[in-house]
Motif scaffolding. Structure first.
Motif, PDB file in Angstrom:
ATOM      1  N   ASN A   1     -23.057 -46.595  -9.301  1.00 52.73           N
ATOM      2  CA  ASN A   1     -22.634 -47.963  -8.952  1.00 52.73           C
ATOM      3  C   ASN A   1     -21.550 -48.472  -9.921  1.00 52.73           C
ATOM      4  OD1 ASN A   1     -22.429 -50.678  -8.535  1.00 52.73           O
ATOM      5  ND2 ASN A   1     -24.626 -51.091  -8.562  1.00 52.73           N
ATOM      6  N   PRO A   2     -20.344 -48.774  -9.429  1.00 52.61           N
ATOM      7  CA  PRO A   2     -19.258 -49.152 -10.334  1.00 52.61           C
ATOM      8  C   PRO A   2     -19.284 -50.614 -10.772  1.00 52.61           C
ATOM      9  CG  PRO A   2     -18.430 -49.034  -8.089  1.00 52.61           C
ATOM     10  CD  PRO A   2     -19.890 -48.686  -8.032  1.00 52.61           C
ATOM     11  N   SER A   3     -20.157 -51.436 -10.180  1.00 53.82           N
ATOM     12  CA  SER A   3     -20.128 -52.873 -10.507  1.00 53.82           C
ATOM     13  C   SER A   3     -21.515 -53.362 -10.871  1.00 53.82           C
ATOM     14  CB  SER A   3     -19.599 -53.664  -9.301  1.00 53.82           C
ATOM     15  OG  SER A   3     -19.847 -55.036  -9.498  1.00 53.82           O
ATOM     16  N   ARG A   4     -21.585 -54.160 -11.930  1.00 54.42           N
ATOM     17  CA  ARG A   4     -22.894 -54.696 -12.338  1.00 54.42           C
ATOM     18  C   ARG A   4     -23.396 -55.732 -11.348  1.00 54.42           C
ATOM     19  NH1 ARG A   4     -22.110 -59.646 -14.455  1.00 54.42           N
ATOM     20  NH2 ARG A   4     -19.912 -60.129 -14.741  1.00 54.42           N
ATOM     21  N   LEU A   5     -22.567 -56.170 -10.386  1.00 56.28           N
ATOM     22  CA  LEU A   5     -22.975 -57.192  -9.413  1.00 56.28           C
ATOM     23  C   LEU A   5     -23.513 -56.586  -8.116  1.00 56.28           C
ATOM     24  CD1 LEU A   5     -19.858 -59.521  -9.830  1.00 56.28           C
ATOM     25  CD2 LEU A   5     -22.088 -59.754 -10.935  1.00 56.28           C
ATOM     26  N   SER A   6     -23.389 -55.272  -7.961  1.00 56.58           N
ATOM     27  CA  SER A   6     -23.758 -54.625  -6.694  1.00 56.58           C
ATOM     28  C   SER A   6     -25.219 -54.198  -6.684  1.00 56.58           C
ATOM     29  CB  SER A   6     -22.888 -53.390  -6.462  1.00 56.58           C
ATOM     30  OG  SER A   6     -21.533 -53.758  -6.423  1.00 56.58           O
TER      31      SER A   6
ATOM     32  N   LEU B   1     -34.843 -52.317 -20.619  1.00 58.40           N
ATOM     33  CA  LEU B   1     -34.068 -52.253 -19.366  1.00 58.40           C
ATOM     34  C   LEU B   1     -32.874 -53.206 -19.352  1.00 58.40           C
ATOM     35  CD1 LEU B   1     -36.831 -51.978 -16.583  1.00 58.40           C
ATOM     36  CD2 LEU B   1     -35.534 -50.169 -17.708  1.00 58.40           C
ATOM     37  N   ARG B   2     -32.705 -53.990 -20.404  1.00 59.53           N
ATOM     38  CA  ARG B   2     -31.606 -54.980 -20.397  1.00 59.53           C
ATOM     39  C   ARG B   2     -30.239 -54.293 -20.269  1.00 59.53           C
ATOM     40  NH1 ARG B   2     -34.401 -58.657 -25.004  1.00 59.53           N
ATOM     41  NH2 ARG B   2     -36.154 -59.189 -23.652  1.00 59.53           N
ATOM     42  N   GLY B   3     -29.471 -54.805 -19.291  1.00 61.03           N
ATOM     43  CA  GLY B   3     -28.123 -54.249 -19.094  1.00 61.03           C
ATOM     44  C   GLY B   3     -28.136 -52.871 -18.460  1.00 61.03           C
ATOM     45  N   ARG B   4     -29.293 -52.457 -17.952  1.00 58.39           N
ATOM     46  CA  ARG B   4     -29.361 -51.099 -17.372  1.00 58.39           C
ATOM     47  C   ARG B   4     -29.668 -51.158 -15.878  1.00 58.39           C
ATOM     48  NH1 ARG B   4     -33.279 -47.341 -20.551  1.00 58.39           N
ATOM     49  NH2 ARG B   4     -32.456 -45.918 -18.980  1.00 58.39           N
TER      50      ARG B   4
ATOM     51  N   ARG C   1     -44.849 -61.047  -6.076  1.00 61.01           N
ATOM     52  CA  ARG C   1     -45.033 -60.155  -7.228  1.00 61.01           C
ATOM     53  C   ARG C   1     -43.873 -59.179  -7.264  1.00 61.01           C
ATOM     54  NH1 ARG C   1     -51.313 -58.530  -6.068  1.00 61.01           N
ATOM     55  NH2 ARG C   1     -52.297 -60.152  -7.309  1.00 61.01           N
ATOM     56  N   SER C   2     -43.402 -58.890  -8.464  1.00 59.77           N
ATOM     57  CA  SER C   2     -42.368 -57.859  -8.552  1.00 59.77           C
ATOM     58  C   SER C   2     -42.595 -57.015  -9.789  1.00 59.77           C
ATOM     59  CB  SER C   2     -40.972 -58.486  -8.560  1.00 59.77           C
ATOM     60  OG  SER C   2     -40.769 -59.196  -9.744  1.00 59.77           O
ATOM     61  N   ALA C   3     -42.036 -55.826  -9.755  1.00 63.58           N
ATOM     62  CA  ALA C   3     -42.165 -54.910 -10.884  1.00 63.58           C
ATOM     63  C   ALA C   3     -40.819 -54.231 -11.118  1.00 63.58           C
ATOM     64  CB  ALA C   3     -43.246 -53.871 -10.583  1.00 63.58           C
ATOM     65  N   LEU C   4     -40.503 -53.990 -12.394  1.00 65.33           N
ATOM     66  CA  LEU C   4     -39.235 -53.349 -12.762  1.00 65.33           C
ATOM     67  C   LEU C   4     -39.504 -51.943 -13.289  1.00 65.33           C
ATOM     68  CD1 LEU C   4     -37.552 -56.344 -14.654  1.00 65.33           C
ATOM     69  CD2 LEU C   4     -36.944 -55.455 -12.379  1.00 65.33           C
ATOM     70  N   TYR C   5     -38.751 -50.980 -12.741  1.00 69.33           N
ATOM     71  CA  TYR C   5     -38.968 -49.583 -13.128  1.00 69.33           C
ATOM     72  C   TYR C   5     -37.651 -48.976 -13.633  1.00 69.33           C
ATOM     73  CZ  TYR C   5     -42.972 -50.272 -10.014  1.00 69.33           C
ATOM     74  OH  TYR C   5     -44.096 -50.761  -9.405  1.00 69.33           O
ATOM     75  N   PRO C   6     -37.722 -48.162 -14.701  1.00 66.68           N
ATOM     76  CA  PRO C   6     -36.507 -47.456 -15.139  1.00 66.68           C
ATOM     77  C   PRO C   6     -36.104 -46.412 -14.100  1.00 66.68           C
ATOM     78  CG  PRO C   6     -38.433 -46.728 -16.384  1.00 66.68           C
ATOM     79  CD  PRO C   6     -38.896 -47.838 -15.494  1.00 66.68           C
TER      80      PRO C   6
END
Ligand SMILES: Cc1cc2nc3c(=O)[nH]c(=O)nc-3n(C[C@H](O)[C@H](O)[C@H](O)COP(=O)(O)OP(=O)(O)OC[C@H]3O[C@@H](n4cnc5c(N)ncnc54)[C@H](O)[C@@H]3O)c2cc1C
Length: 462
Positions: free
Chosen positions: A351-356, A267-270, A221-226
């Protein structure tokens, strides 16, 4: 192009010996395939070994070890090639490449697996899943068993059953003098203890014999939080760990989310906090705990699936592809203090990178207790492991990303406990348990000339 004596001056006789009877390819810098094989997971490392010995058998490993000694060259061992510091490869060394040795066989009655030294986690999972068994190990299938097991080995099952290194029952070893031994706790107690979490460098493990555990269906199970809710979520996580069953493993990651449909639109792209919980799917108490944690703060999106351990292990196979640029800094924390939470959220925003990502996980359980087998793993009591995984593509961004990872850990220094998880430390830090004179004595006994050294090392006592 084949090897010529001129390529390795001064070692012609040793080279002749190596050539005769070596089953796998031997690659020198001018040979086709040399660049492919010397490349490891972390694209930051561009190192050129003097020779790559692609072993196909234990006899090949022994021959490569004897060659390195005779030629007076250091030897490095390549398992899965995933060590972030790139310890599998070094300039002007002999690279003993085990990546062609990945056979895993299982004895389901004895609950044991024999895995060759170059096996990846997915090789072990594939062979054991057929019998409803598993060896607790890391969470990404393309990671090498060798480095992971020799350095500890955290994963979804380790709070319940213990570290990967705790599951090493026996090891087929090639020692620095080229001899082959079947090491057990009875025959080689010191060496076996050193292999369990002592960060390698004592011998080449041609094959591990691993204890296996029964594993049934698992709940993921997972949950996404702003980001604005992240402090409340981590505080809830902190309270939860006081009563968390050993059956549950909770893994938090701050990362930038993608744009696909499965991500809540807001949350897309955030940057967001992703909290994942794994536990037995057939244990009502564990399921109730998992729901309690994820509902403590209402999330922007939930995901839930019951899956086999094999499916769980394959979930992250596309993550962390080889060839990107990577840097990690890591630390242990005694607690998730309010100050720590504040710094984590700040670091994630910077965080400077979207991959980190920044990962936070609660340890303890069977990691602390162990399995009763002696081990050199020094971090049994640590409560939380926190890691800033920097990943990026452009070499011009090296400085910014390395600085971010280092800065993230530096900001947590007031709350850190001693030592770092050796499998995550960068090349300028010692991964071996600090100041461990006992390990240095074992090294002295088995590798007095320090043949297995590379860039990071337990140095022989004398
Ligand atoms: C994508 C990714 C996910 C990860 N996930 C986890 C995780 O969930 N849990 C966790 O605990 N760690 C994890 N790690 C860290 C991992 O434990 C280390 O990177 C480890 O060093 C990988 O082992 P390897 O065999 O692939 O590495 P390599 O770079 O091949 O080897 C690392 C070191 O181990 C030694 N070594 C390897 N095999 C042998 C052998 N057979 N005999 C003797 N010495 C050997 C080598 O000398 C080398 O110096 C992850 C790493 C990556 C890149």
């Amino acid at each position: 192009m084949g090897i010529t004596d001129a390529d390795l001056p001064g070692s012609a006789a040793a080279l002749d010996d190596l050539r005769s009877g070596f089953e796998g390819p031997l690659l020198l810098p001018a040979d086709e395939g040399y660049d492919e094989v010397r490349a490891i997971w972390n694209g930051m490392h561009d190192r050129r070994p003097a020779l790559i010995a692609r072993c196909r058998s234990t006899a090949d490993i022994a021959a490569a070890v004897r060659f390195a000694r005779a030629a007076g060259l250091p030897a490095t061992v390549r398992g899965g090639g995933h060590n972030v510091a790139g310890t599998a490869v070094d300039d002007d060394a002999v690279m003993i490449d085990l990546s062609l040795l990945r056979t895993v066989t299982v004895d389901p009655q004895a609950r044991l697996a024999r895995a060759e030294g170059g096996s990846l986690l997915k090789d072990v999972d594939t062979a054991t899943a057929a019998h409803g068994l598993a060896c607790p190990a890391g969470v990404v299938g393309h990671t090498g068993l060798g480095g992971l097991a020799l350095g500890g080995g955290y994963g979804w099952l380790t709070r319940k059953w213990g570290l990967t290194c705790d599951h090493i029952v026996q090891a087929e070893l090639v020692l620095a003098d080229g001899s082959v031994v079947q090491a057990t706790d009875e025959s080689h107690p010191d060496l076996m203890r050193a292999l369990r979490g002592g960060i390698g460098n004592f011998a080449v493990v041609a094959a591990f014999t691993l204890e296996l555990r029964p594993v049934g269906p698992l709940s993921y199970r997972s949950a996404l939080y702003p980001m604005e809710d992240a402090p409340a979520v981590l505080r809830a996580f902190r309270s939860f760990t006081e009563k968390q069953s050993d059956d549950l493993r909770v893994f938090g990651a701050f990362q930038e989310l993608g744009h696909d449909e499965s991500v809540p639109a807001a949350l897309r792209g955030r940057q967001a906090l992703d909290l994942a919980v794994v536990c037995s799917a057939d244990d009502p108490e564990s399921l109730a705990q998992s729901a309690q944690l994820l509902d403590a703060v209402p999330a922007a999106g939930y995901f839930e699936q019951t899956m086999s351990y094999y499916e769980l292990q394959a979930r992250l196979d596309a993550s962390g592809p080889a060839g990107r640029r990577y840097f990690t800094k890591t630390c242990y924390l005694a607690d998730l203090a309010d100050g720590t939470i504040e710094q984590l959220v700040e670091a994630a925003r910077r965080n400077p990178s979207r991959l980190s990502s920044i990962d936070v996980e609660f340890l303890r359980g069977a990691i602390t207790e162990g399995t009763g087998r002696p081990s050199a793993f020094p971090h049994r009591d640590a409560a939380y492991l926190c890691t800033a995984w920097a990943a990026w593509l452009d070499p011009e961004q090296d400085e910014a990303n390395v600085a971010w990872s280092r800065g993230t850990m530096a900001a947590l220094s007031p709350w850190q406990t001693a030592g770092s998880y050796g499998n995550y430390v960068p090349e300028d830090e010692s991964a071996a348990p600090a100041g461990d004179a006992w390990l240095a004595e074992v090294k002295e006994r088995y590798d007095p000339e320090n043949l297995f050294r590379g860039r990071r090392n337990v140095v022989p006592a004398v």
